[in-house]
Design a protein around this motif. Structure first.
Motif, mmCIF file in Angstrom:
data_model
loop_
_atom_site.group_PDB
_atom_site.id
_atom_site.type_symbol
_atom_site.label_atom_id
_atom_site.label_comp_id
_atom_site.label_asym_id
_atom_site.label_seq_id
_atom_site.Cartn_x
_atom_site.Cartn_y
_atom_site.Cartn_z
ATOM 1 N N CYS A 198 0.849 -1.174 0.065
ATOM 2 C CA CYS A 198 -0.062 -0.034 0.049
ATOM 3 C C CYS A 198 0.934 0.968 0.100
ATOM 4 O O CYS A 198 2.068 1.424 0.217
ATOM 5 C CB CYS A 198 -1.032 0.098 1.133
ATOM 6 S SG CYS A 198 -0.073 0.057 2.701
ATOM 7 N N HIS A 199 0.333 2.254 -0.339
ATOM 8 C CA HIS A 199 0.747 3.486 -0.672
ATOM 9 C C HIS A 199 1.684 4.008 0.714
ATOM 10 O O HIS A 199 3.031 4.413 0.984
ATOM 11 C CB HIS A 199 0.195 4.691 -1.130
ATOM 12 C CG HIS A 199 0.946 5.929 -1.412
ATOM 13 N ND1 HIS A 199 0.989 6.970 -0.576
ATOM 14 C CD2 HIS A 199 1.789 6.373 -2.366
ATOM 15 C CE1 HIS A 199 1.871 8.050 -0.924
ATOM 16 N NE2 HIS A 199 2.231 7.663 -2.191
ATOM 17 N N SER A 200 1.008 3.788 1.791
ATOM 18 C CA SER A 200 1.562 4.453 3.266
ATOM 19 C C SER A 200 2.730 3.523 3.684
ATOM 20 O O SER A 200 3.729 4.187 4.253
ATOM 21 C CB SER A 200 0.357 4.387 4.218
ATOM 22 O OG SER A 200 0.127 3.116 4.093
ATOM 23 N N ASP A 242 -4.766 2.946 -4.633
ATOM 24 C CA ASP A 242 -4.399 3.161 -3.079
ATOM 25 C C ASP A 242 -4.227 4.713 -2.987
ATOM 26 O O ASP A 242 -4.635 5.449 -2.100
ATOM 27 C CB ASP A 242 -3.636 2.087 -2.560
ATOM 28 C CG ASP A 242 -3.544 2.396 -0.942
ATOM 29 O OD1 ASP A 242 -4.528 2.339 -0.315
ATOM 30 O OD2 ASP A 242 -2.466 2.704 -0.370
ATOM 31 N N ALA A 243 -3.002 5.036 -3.716
ATOM 32 C CA ALA A 243 -2.537 6.462 -3.526
ATOM 33 C C ALA A 243 -3.642 7.351 -3.671
ATOM 34 O O ALA A 243 -3.991 8.632 -3.168
ATOM 35 C CB ALA A 243 -1.350 6.602 -4.404
ATOM 36 N N GLN A 244 -4.467 7.222 -5.004
ATOM 37 C CA GLN A 244 -5.530 8.136 -5.260
ATOM 38 C C GLN A 244 -6.657 8.251 -4.153
ATOM 39 O O GLN A 244 -7.252 9.418 -3.788
ATOM 40 C CB GLN A 244 -6.170 7.644 -6.652
ATOM 41 C CG GLN A 244 -5.260 8.005 -7.767
ATOM 42 C CD GLN A 244 -5.966 7.916 -9.178
ATOM 43 O OE1 GLN A 244 -7.084 7.221 -9.334
ATOM 44 N NE2 GLN A 244 -5.470 8.349 -10.329
ATOM 45 N N ARG A 245 -6.888 7.018 -3.601
ATOM 46 C CA ARG A 245 -7.783 7.041 -2.723
ATOM 47 C C ARG A 245 -7.468 7.873 -1.063
ATOM 48 O O ARG A 245 -8.372 8.420 -0.762
ATOM 49 C CB ARG A 245 -8.257 5.630 -2.238
ATOM 50 C CG ARG A 245 -9.052 4.850 -3.008
ATOM 51 C CD ARG A 245 -9.514 3.250 -2.439
ATOM 52 N NE ARG A 245 -10.176 2.843 -3.719
ATOM 53 C CZ ARG A 245 -10.502 1.617 -3.706
ATOM 54 N NH1 ARG A 245 -9.600 0.806 -3.053
ATOM 55 N NH2 ARG A 245 -11.154 1.170 -4.943
ATOM 56 N N LEU A 246 -6.107 7.830 -1.239
ATOM 57 C CA LEU A 246 -5.618 8.883 -0.113
ATOM 58 C C LEU A 246 -5.347 10.427 -0.365
ATOM 59 O O LEU A 246 -4.969 11.019 0.423
ATOM 60 C CB LEU A 246 -4.312 8.266 0.248
ATOM 61 C CG LEU A 246 -4.152 6.775 1.021
ATOM 62 C CD1 LEU A 246 -2.943 6.331 1.020
ATOM 63 C CD2 LEU A 246 -5.018 6.935 2.399
ATOM 64 N N GLY A 247 -5.909 10.628 -1.606
ATOM 65 C CA GLY A 247 -5.956 12.260 -2.067
ATOM 66 C C GLY A 247 -4.473 12.354 -2.887
ATOM 67 O O GLY A 247 -4.105 13.638 -3.033
ATOM 68 N N GLU A 248 -3.567 11.414 -3.220
ATOM 69 C CA GLU A 248 -2.371 11.604 -3.568
ATOM 70 C C GLU A 248 -2.376 11.705 -5.113
ATOM 71 O O GLU A 248 -3.238 11.076 -5.933
ATOM 72 C CB GLU A 248 -1.266 10.571 -3.194
ATOM 73 C CG GLU A 248 -1.035 10.275 -1.814
ATOM 74 C CD GLU A 248 -0.171 11.488 -1.224
ATOM 75 O OE1 GLU A 248 0.327 12.288 -2.130
ATOM 76 O OE2 GLU A 248 0.061 11.352 -0.068
#
Length: 197
Positions: A28-30, A57-63
């Protein structure tokens, strides 16, 4: 986890229960922020599937994410959109060769606007027959990823015996897929090198 442990103590009060908590890295991105990651595979693998899973996953986190292709090969947009990736929010850059892709990534990272950069290097990096990314450029990319809390994911087409794109790669994985049914596959990720674990 603590509620589950409390429930086990209720069910088995006479026995001492010490959970074994295995800390496994997750894809995952984090978990990958500030790292230079190489995901490789050869033939029909799960490389793109796992890369787009990370991108989603990154897009869902707003990245904000960018895809930098080092050659003529590019993903099939309808499949990616069907998987949930917002293509309107994905910058796509085409370059010629691994070094050019790394230079494009350098400029994107310097802006501080991107949380994930995918460098689709294919066969264009470090297999002995193609150009490599110069070590000073890789070093700059790592420093920028750490400074701006970004992830750099390099996709390469090679087997596990072939060398990595460089010693600064913090995590190197091999992607494979296994057929489960006529239209179902299992995507697997095998860690070949992890400097943090």
């Amino acid at each position: 986890m603590s509620q589950a442990l409390a429930r086990l103590h209720e069910l088995f009060p006479a026995q001492r229960i010490d959970p074994i908590i295995e800390e496994r890295p997750r894809w995952c991105h984090s978990e990958l922020v500030g790292r230079l990651v190489e995901l490789s595979g050869q033939g029909a693998t799960a490389t793109l599937t796992l890369a787009f899973g990370l991108l989603l996953d990154a897009q869902r986190l707003g990245e904000t994410a960018a895809w930098v292709a080092a050659g003529p090969r590019l993903f099939y947009p309808p499949d990616v959109a069907e998987g949930g990736v917002d293509l309107a929010a994905l910058a796509v850059i085409r370059t010629h060769g691994a070094a050019a892709a790394a230079r494009a990534a350098d400029r994107l990272l310097r802006s501080g606007a991107f949380g994930l950069l995918v460098l689709d290097l294919g066969r264009a990096a470090g297999d002995g027959n193609h150009e490599t990314i110069p070590m000073p450029l890789l070093s700059r990319l790592v420093k920028l990823a750490q400074k701006h809390e970004a992830t750099i994911l390099c996709l390469t087409e090679k087997n596990e015996q072939m060398p990595s794109i460089g010693s600064l790669v913090s995590l190197r994985c091999e992607a494979t897929r296994r057929r489960l049914d006529n239209d179902r596959f299992s995507c697997e990720l095998r860690v070949l090198k992890d400097k943090r674990r």
